[in-house]
Write a protein that holds these residues in place. Structure first.
Motif, PDB file in Angstrom:
ATOM      1  N   ARG A 136       0.739  -1.340   0.024  1.00 34.89           N
ATOM      2  CA  ARG A 136       0.001  -0.011   0.013  1.00 34.89           C
ATOM      3  C   ARG A 136       0.906   1.347  -0.107  1.00 34.89           C
ATOM      4  NH1 ARG A 136      -3.160  -1.303   3.878  1.00 34.89           N
ATOM      5  NH2 ARG A 136      -2.404   0.144   5.559  1.00 34.89           N
ATOM      6  N   VAL A 137       2.010   1.153   0.630  1.00 35.82           N
ATOM      7  CA  VAL A 137       2.697   2.415   0.977  1.00 35.82           C
ATOM      8  C   VAL A 137       3.416   2.469  -0.712  1.00 35.82           C
ATOM      9  CG1 VAL A 137       4.916   3.216   1.638  1.00 35.82           C
ATOM     10  CG2 VAL A 137       3.264   2.280   3.073  1.00 35.82           C
ATOM     11  N   ILE A 138       3.906   1.460  -1.128  1.00 38.66           N
ATOM     12  CA  ILE A 138       4.552   1.549  -2.509  1.00 38.66           C
ATOM     13  C   ILE A 138       3.620   2.129  -3.540  1.00 38.66           C
ATOM     14  CG2 ILE A 138       5.673   0.320  -4.348  1.00 38.66           C
ATOM     15  CD1 ILE A 138       6.974  -1.530  -2.243  1.00 38.66           C
ATOM     16  N   LEU A 139       2.375   1.542  -3.531  1.00 37.83           N
ATOM     17  CA  LEU A 139       1.237   2.066  -4.467  1.00 37.83           C
ATOM     18  C   LEU A 139       1.143   3.554  -4.058  1.00 37.83           C
ATOM     19  CD1 LEU A 139      -0.913  -0.941  -4.737  1.00 37.83           C
ATOM     20  CD2 LEU A 139       0.232  -0.062  -6.441  1.00 37.83           C
ATOM     21  N   SER A 140       1.074   3.919  -2.640  1.00 39.61           N
ATOM     22  CA  SER A 140       0.535   5.386  -2.643  1.00 39.61           C
ATOM     23  C   SER A 140       1.704   6.476  -3.310  1.00 39.61           C
ATOM     24  CB  SER A 140       0.671   5.590  -1.159  1.00 39.61           C
ATOM     25  OG  SER A 140      -0.654   4.775  -0.746  1.00 39.61           O
ATOM     26  N   ILE A 141       2.913   5.712  -3.191  1.00 37.32           N
ATOM     27  CA  ILE A 141       4.039   6.581  -3.565  1.00 37.32           C
ATOM     28  C   ILE A 141       4.142   6.729  -5.266  1.00 37.32           C
ATOM     29  CG2 ILE A 141       6.737   6.628  -3.929  1.00 37.32           C
ATOM     30  CD1 ILE A 141       6.733   5.514  -1.069  1.00 37.32           C
ATOM     31  N   LEU A 142       3.688   5.568  -5.812  1.00 34.16           N
ATOM     32  CA  LEU A 142       3.223   5.713  -7.165  1.00 34.16           C
ATOM     33  C   LEU A 142       2.300   6.583  -7.621  1.00 34.16           C
ATOM     34  CD1 LEU A 142       4.152   4.107 -10.213  1.00 34.16           C
ATOM     35  CD2 LEU A 142       2.407   2.585  -9.304  1.00 34.16           C
ATOM     36  N   LEU A 143       1.208   6.794  -6.916  1.00 31.68           N
ATOM     37  CA  LEU A 143       0.064   7.499  -7.061  1.00 31.68           C
ATOM     38  C   LEU A 143       0.694   8.899  -7.116  1.00 31.68           C
ATOM     39  CD1 LEU A 143      -2.807   7.676  -7.718  1.00 31.68           C
ATOM     40  CD2 LEU A 143      -3.263   7.715  -5.408  1.00 31.68           C
ATOM     41  N   ILE A 144       1.279   9.430  -6.030  1.00 28.31           N
ATOM     42  CA  ILE A 144       1.691  10.637  -5.784  1.00 28.31           C
ATOM     43  C   ILE A 144       2.887  10.990  -7.089  1.00 28.31           C
ATOM     44  CG2 ILE A 144       3.339  12.017  -4.494  1.00 28.31           C
ATOM     45  CD1 ILE A 144       2.014  10.896  -2.058  1.00 28.31           C
ATOM     46  N   ALA A 145       3.455   9.868  -7.612  1.00 29.54           N
ATOM     47  CA  ALA A 145       4.587  10.352  -8.730  1.00 29.54           C
ATOM     48  C   ALA A 145       3.638  10.655 -10.070  1.00 29.54           C
ATOM     49  CB  ALA A 145       5.371   9.174  -8.991  1.00 29.54           C
ATOM     50  N   ILE A 146       2.484   9.623 -10.290  1.00 29.02           N
ATOM     51  CA  ILE A 146       1.542   9.856 -11.266  1.00 29.02           C
ATOM     52  C   ILE A 146       1.018  11.116 -11.326  1.00 29.02           C
ATOM     53  CG2 ILE A 146      -0.492   8.770 -12.359  1.00 29.02           C
ATOM     54  CD1 ILE A 146       0.592   6.040 -11.580  1.00 29.02           C
ATOM     55  N   LEU A 147       0.353  11.724 -10.100  1.00 31.25           N
ATOM     56  CA  LEU A 147      -0.280  13.015 -10.192  1.00 31.25           C
ATOM     57  C   LEU A 147       0.773  13.890 -10.400  1.00 31.25           C
ATOM     58  CD1 LEU A 147      -2.497  12.234  -7.239  1.00 31.25           C
ATOM     59  CD2 LEU A 147      -3.101  12.298  -9.760  1.00 31.25           C
ATOM     60  N   ILE A 148       1.925  13.992  -9.887  1.00 31.94           N
ATOM     61  CA  ILE A 148       2.956  14.900 -10.194  1.00 31.94           C
ATOM     62  C   ILE A 148       3.465  15.031 -11.615  1.00 31.94           C
ATOM     63  CG2 ILE A 148       5.437  15.754  -9.625  1.00 31.94           C
ATOM     64  CD1 ILE A 148       4.986  14.767  -6.982  1.00 31.94           C
ATOM     65  N   ILE A 149       3.624  14.025 -12.226  1.00 33.35           N
ATOM     66  CA  ILE A 149       4.055  13.925 -13.684  1.00 33.35           C
ATOM     67  C   ILE A 149       2.753  14.443 -14.606  1.00 33.35           C
ATOM     68  CG2 ILE A 149       4.425  12.132 -15.528  1.00 33.35           C
ATOM     69  CD1 ILE A 149       6.238  10.682 -13.533  1.00 33.35           C
ATOM     70  N   GLY A 150       1.620  14.088 -14.185  1.00 37.38           N
ATOM     71  CA  GLY A 150       0.659  14.426 -14.896  1.00 37.38           C
ATOM     72  C   GLY A 150       0.351  15.913 -14.695  1.00 37.38           C
ATOM     73  N   TYR A 151       0.497  16.750 -13.782  1.00 38.15           N
ATOM     74  CA  TYR A 151       0.466  17.929 -13.510  1.00 38.15           C
ATOM     75  C   TYR A 151       1.478  18.743 -14.191  1.00 38.15           C
ATOM     76  CZ  TYR A 151       0.222  22.680 -11.264  1.00 38.15           C
ATOM     77  OH  TYR A 151       0.359  23.893 -11.024  1.00 38.15           O
ATOM     78  N   MET A 152       2.757  18.159 -14.149  1.00 42.49           N
ATOM     79  CA  MET A 152       3.915  18.895 -14.825  1.00 42.49           C
ATOM     80  C   MET A 152       3.644  18.884 -16.209  1.00 42.49           C
ATOM     81  SD  MET A 152       5.608  20.088 -12.664  1.00 42.49           S
ATOM     82  CE  MET A 152       6.807  20.000 -11.277  1.00 42.49           C
ATOM     83  N   THR A 153       3.118  17.763 -16.790  1.00 43.36           N
ATOM     84  CA  THR A 153       2.903  17.785 -18.370  1.00 43.36           C
ATOM     85  C   THR A 153       1.744  18.299 -18.715  1.00 43.36           C
ATOM     86  OG1 THR A 153       2.038  15.276 -17.927  1.00 43.36           O
ATOM     87  CG2 THR A 153       4.445  15.644 -18.403  1.00 43.36           C
ATOM     88  N   GLY A 154       0.928  18.624 -17.890  1.00 52.24           N
ATOM     89  CA  GLY A 154      -0.317  19.154 -18.340  1.00 52.24           C
ATOM     90  C   GLY A 154      -1.432  18.604 -18.616  1.00 52.24           C
ATOM     91  N   GLN A 155      -1.218  17.036 -18.184  1.00 51.01           N
ATOM     92  CA  GLN A 155      -2.344  15.971 -18.614  1.00 51.01           C
ATOM     93  C   GLN A 155      -3.446  16.046 -17.663  1.00 51.01           C
ATOM     94  OE1 GLN A 155      -0.720  12.133 -19.427  1.00 51.01           O
ATOM     95  NE2 GLN A 155       0.672  12.933 -21.250  1.00 51.01           N
ATOM     96  N   ILE A 156      -3.131  16.380 -16.381  1.00 53.67           N
ATOM     97  CA  ILE A 156      -4.159  16.523 -15.404  1.00 53.67           C
ATOM     98  C   ILE A 156      -4.121  18.057 -14.856  1.00 53.67           C
ATOM     99  CG2 ILE A 156      -4.416  15.772 -12.990  1.00 53.67           C
ATOM    100  CD1 ILE A 156      -3.137  13.268 -13.729  1.00 53.67           C
ATOM    101  N   GLN A 157      -5.292  18.829 -14.786  1.00 51.10           N
ATOM    102  CA  GLN A 157      -5.241  20.204 -14.528  1.00 51.10           C
ATOM    103  C   GLN A 157      -6.344  20.201 -13.272  1.00 51.10           C
ATOM    104  OE1 GLN A 157      -4.130  22.719 -16.243  1.00 51.10           O
ATOM    105  NE2 GLN A 157      -3.090  21.296 -17.667  1.00 51.10           N
ATOM    106  N   PRO A 158      -5.758  21.082 -12.382  1.00 49.34           N
ATOM    107  CA  PRO A 158      -6.633  21.274 -11.279  1.00 49.34           C
ATOM    108  C   PRO A 158      -7.925  22.122 -11.697  1.00 49.34           C
ATOM    109  CG  PRO A 158      -4.574  22.774 -10.969  1.00 49.34           C
ATOM    110  CD  PRO A 158      -4.499  21.876 -12.306  1.00 49.34           C
ATOM    111  N   HIS A 159      -8.949  22.128 -10.787  1.00 50.65           N
ATOM    112  CA  HIS A 159      -9.979  22.841 -11.068  1.00 50.65           C
ATOM    113  C   HIS A 159     -10.659  23.112  -9.863  1.00 50.65           C
ATOM    114  CE1 HIS A 159     -12.839  19.674 -10.788  1.00 50.65           C
ATOM    115  NE2 HIS A 159     -11.937  18.762 -11.530  1.00 50.65           N
ATOM    116  N   GLY A 160     -11.493  24.113  -9.742  1.00 51.28           N
ATOM    117  CA  GLY A 160     -12.051  24.413  -8.795  1.00 51.28           C
ATOM    118  C   GLY A 160     -13.659  23.961  -8.544  1.00 51.28           C
ATOM    119  N   PHE A 161     -14.214  23.894  -7.402  1.00 49.03           N
ATOM    120  CA  PHE A 161     -15.520  23.333  -7.442  1.00 49.03           C
ATOM    121  C   PHE A 161     -16.675  24.354  -7.649  1.00 49.03           C
ATOM    122  CE2 PHE A 161     -13.205  20.390  -4.785  1.00 49.03           C
ATOM    123  CZ  PHE A 161     -13.552  19.320  -5.236  1.00 49.03           C
TER     124      PHE A 161
END
Length: 66
Positions: free
Chosen positions: A41-66
């Motif tokens: 679970r810890v390894i998968l959580s680190i992987l998820l954080i890395a995926i989210l950071i990479i997605g944000y840096m490359t512009g594939q994941i955009q933050p948005h407001g509610f």
């Protein structure tokens, strides 16, 4: 593509959490499976954080407001 990968990893984290709870309550003799589940679970959580950071840096994941 990264969004789908993040959702899959999140589901795997939840599955690992459920298996850890199951092993904690049902496995009285051997505690190694609980520790293994926590490690996964810890390894998968680190992987998820890395995926989210990479997605944000490359512009594939955009933050948005509610």
């Amino acid at each position: 593509m990264l969004k789908l990968l993040a959702i899959i990893v999140l589901c795997l984290i939840l599955l690992s959490l459920a298996s850890g709870v199951f092993f904690l309550f049902r496995d009285n003799d051997n505690r190694n499976r609980v520790v293994t589940s926590l490690t996964v679970r810890v390894i998968l959580s680190i992987l998820l954080i890395a995926i989210l950071i990479i997605g944000y840096m490359t512009g594939q994941i955009q933050p948005h407001g509610f």
